[in-house]
Design a protein around this motif. Structure first.
Motif, PDB file in Angstrom:
ATOM      1  N   LEU A 111      46.377  47.383  44.183  1.00 32.74           N
ATOM      2  CA  LEU A 111      46.655  46.875  42.763  1.00 32.74           C
ATOM      3  C   LEU A 111      46.076  45.695  42.303  1.00 32.74           C
ATOM      4  CD1 LEU A 111      50.588  47.529  42.847  1.00 32.74           C
ATOM      5  CD2 LEU A 111      48.828  48.729  41.597  1.00 32.74           C
ATOM      6  N   PHE A 112      45.772  44.807  43.479  1.00 30.46           N
ATOM      7  CA  PHE A 112      45.027  43.767  43.260  1.00 30.46           C
ATOM      8  C   PHE A 112      43.519  43.905  43.241  1.00 30.46           C
ATOM      9  CE2 PHE A 112      49.159  41.612  44.018  1.00 30.46           C
ATOM     10  CZ  PHE A 112      49.097  40.735  43.168  1.00 30.46           C
ATOM     11  N   GLY A 113      42.572  43.294  42.128  1.00 28.14           N
ATOM     12  CA  GLY A 113      41.255  43.428  42.470  1.00 28.14           C
ATOM     13  C   GLY A 113      40.922  41.955  42.788  1.00 28.14           C
ATOM     14  N   ALA A 114      39.538  42.039  43.163  1.00 31.07           N
ATOM     15  CA  ALA A 114      38.938  40.734  43.596  1.00 31.07           C
ATOM     16  C   ALA A 114      38.543  39.766  42.581  1.00 31.07           C
ATOM     17  CB  ALA A 114      37.419  41.118  44.422  1.00 31.07           C
ATOM     18  N   GLY A 115      39.062  39.983  41.393  1.00 32.60           N
ATOM     19  CA  GLY A 115      38.626  38.927  40.359  1.00 32.60           C
ATOM     20  C   GLY A 115      39.350  37.540  40.254  1.00 32.60           C
ATOM     21  N   LEU A 116      38.893  36.855  39.603  1.00 34.89           N
ATOM     22  CA  LEU A 116      39.545  35.583  39.291  1.00 34.89           C
ATOM     23  C   LEU A 116      41.069  35.410  38.821  1.00 34.89           C
ATOM     24  CD1 LEU A 116      39.075  32.479  39.201  1.00 34.89           C
ATOM     25  CD2 LEU A 116      38.309  32.721  36.884  1.00 34.89           C
ATOM     26  N   GLY A 117      41.242  36.695  37.868  1.00 30.68           N
ATOM     27  CA  GLY A 117      42.652  36.704  37.226  1.00 30.68           C
ATOM     28  C   GLY A 117      43.699  36.751  38.486  1.00 30.68           C
ATOM     29  N   SER A 118      43.286  37.680  39.586  1.00 33.89           N
ATOM     30  CA  SER A 118      44.374  37.969  40.507  1.00 33.89           C
ATOM     31  C   SER A 118      44.627  36.783  41.355  1.00 33.89           C
ATOM     32  CB  SER A 118      43.837  38.988  41.536  1.00 33.89           C
ATOM     33  OG  SER A 118      43.607  40.318  40.816  1.00 33.89           O
ATOM     34  N   TYR A 119      43.664  35.994  41.590  1.00 38.21           N
ATOM     35  CA  TYR A 119      43.776  34.834  42.350  1.00 38.21           C
ATOM     36  C   TYR A 119      44.580  33.786  41.605  1.00 38.21           C
ATOM     37  CZ  TYR A 119      40.615  36.840  45.652  1.00 38.21           C
ATOM     38  OH  TYR A 119      39.850  37.541  46.401  1.00 38.21           O
ATOM     39  N   ILE A 120      44.529  33.742  40.440  1.00 34.84           N
ATOM     40  CA  ILE A 120      45.101  32.720  39.422  1.00 34.84           C
ATOM     41  C   ILE A 120      46.512  32.909  39.217  1.00 34.84           C
ATOM     42  CG2 ILE A 120      45.441  31.689  37.052  1.00 34.84           C
ATOM     43  CD1 ILE A 120      42.340  31.997  36.640  1.00 34.84           C
TER      44      ILE A 120
ATOM     45  N   VAL B  59      50.507  43.888  34.822  1.00 32.49           N
ATOM     46  CA  VAL B  59      49.869  43.325  33.271  1.00 32.49           C
ATOM     47  C   VAL B  59      48.831  42.299  33.358  1.00 32.49           C
ATOM     48  CG1 VAL B  59      50.834  41.754  31.311  1.00 32.49           C
ATOM     49  CG2 VAL B  59      52.362  43.484  32.437  1.00 32.49           C
ATOM     50  N   GLN B  60      48.640  41.439  34.476  1.00 29.47           N
ATOM     51  CA  GLN B  60      47.783  40.589  34.610  1.00 29.47           C
ATOM     52  C   GLN B  60      46.503  41.099  34.657  1.00 29.47           C
ATOM     53  OE1 GLN B  60      45.485  39.365  37.296  1.00 29.47           O
ATOM     54  NE2 GLN B  60      46.319  40.985  38.822  1.00 29.47           N
ATOM     55  N   ALA B  61      46.186  42.100  35.339  1.00 27.71           N
ATOM     56  CA  ALA B  61      44.839  42.951  35.144  1.00 27.71           C
ATOM     57  C   ALA B  61      44.672  43.728  34.103  1.00 27.71           C
ATOM     58  CB  ALA B  61      44.997  43.622  36.387  1.00 27.71           C
ATOM     59  N   ALA B  62      45.556  44.031  33.147  1.00 27.40           N
ATOM     60  CA  ALA B  62      45.576  44.961  32.029  1.00 27.40           C
ATOM     61  C   ALA B  62      44.663  44.425  30.854  1.00 27.40           C
ATOM     62  CB  ALA B  62      46.642  45.838  31.630  1.00 27.40           C
ATOM     63  N   TRP B  63      45.331  43.397  30.544  1.00 25.82           N
ATOM     64  CA  TRP B  63      44.926  42.356  29.556  1.00 25.82           C
ATOM     65  C   TRP B  63      44.375  41.013  29.871  1.00 25.82           C
ATOM     66  CZ3 TRP B  63      50.106  44.069  28.394  1.00 25.82           C
ATOM     67  CH2 TRP B  63      50.227  45.255  27.897  1.00 25.82           C
ATOM     68  N   PHE B  64      43.057  40.849  30.419  1.00 23.11           N
ATOM     69  CA  PHE B  64      43.064  39.592  31.362  1.00 23.11           C
ATOM     70  C   PHE B  64      43.477  38.296  30.752  1.00 23.11           C
ATOM     71  CE2 PHE B  64      40.087  36.335  32.542  1.00 23.11           C
ATOM     72  CZ  PHE B  64      40.653  35.981  33.432  1.00 23.11           C
TER      73      PHE B  64
END
Length: 173
Positions: A134-143, A76-81
């Motif tokens: 499943l985890f991208g390298a974006g800020l949302g994944s780290y948060i 969910v966290q990656a689908a709708w940032f």
């Protein structure tokens, strides 16, 4: 309890009360309480909850729920940032807070927290040779990763600070 008529046992350590003088000593730790009176636990200590079949069942359910919330939050966290990340962290917080309230112990927070942590860090952040992840390298994944840990620590700390079984009253008697 020691009275003027000498109502104390010599083994209670209440000073001169056993000799019949009618004086209470401050040195005796139990001189002011009857021998059968319940003693409140010291401040800051939480009595251990007994491990019953129902409690073990709740811990197993919390363990499974921790794995499911970790998987759902990852997707969910990656689908709708911005909204998905807030929804994923709210789900994690609800699980940890609810586990603590359901069991009344900090283990109710730590069991789903450990399941969530193991699922997220070891299983879901693993990159396969084909390039699937499943985890991208974006800020949302780290948060999501760090935010879930922070929420678990906050819920566990708040659960330990909550007084249990202590009635409000005057300090010192």
């Amino acid at each position: 309890m020691s009275t003027a008529k000498g109502g104390g046992n010599a083994g209670e350590g209440n000073g001169g009360a056993a000799s019949g003088k009618g004086k209470r000593s401050r040195a005796g730790g139990t001189s002011g309480m009857p021998s059968g009176a319940p003693v409140a636990p010291p401040a800051g200590s939480v009595p251990a909850a007994p491990l019953t079949v129902g409690r073990v069942g709740i811990y197993v359910l919390l363990l499974v729920a921790g794995v499911l919330v970790a998987g759902a939050g990852t997707l969910v966290q990656a689908a709708w940032f911005p909204g998905g990340l807030a929804l994923a962290l709210a789900g994690v917080g609800g699980l940890f807070y609810g586990g603590g309230r359901a069991t009344g112990t900090s283990a109710g927070v730590l069991v789903p927290g450990a399941a969530w942590l193991v699922t997220v860090f070891l299983l879901l952040s693993n990159v396969r040779p084909e390039g699937d992840f499943l985890f991208g390298a974006g800020l949302g994944s780290y948060i999501f990763l760090l935010g879930g840990i922070v929420v678990a620590v906050i819920c566990a700390t708040a659960q330990q600070m909550r007084p249990t079984g202590v009635r409000p009253g005057r300090v010192g008697g």
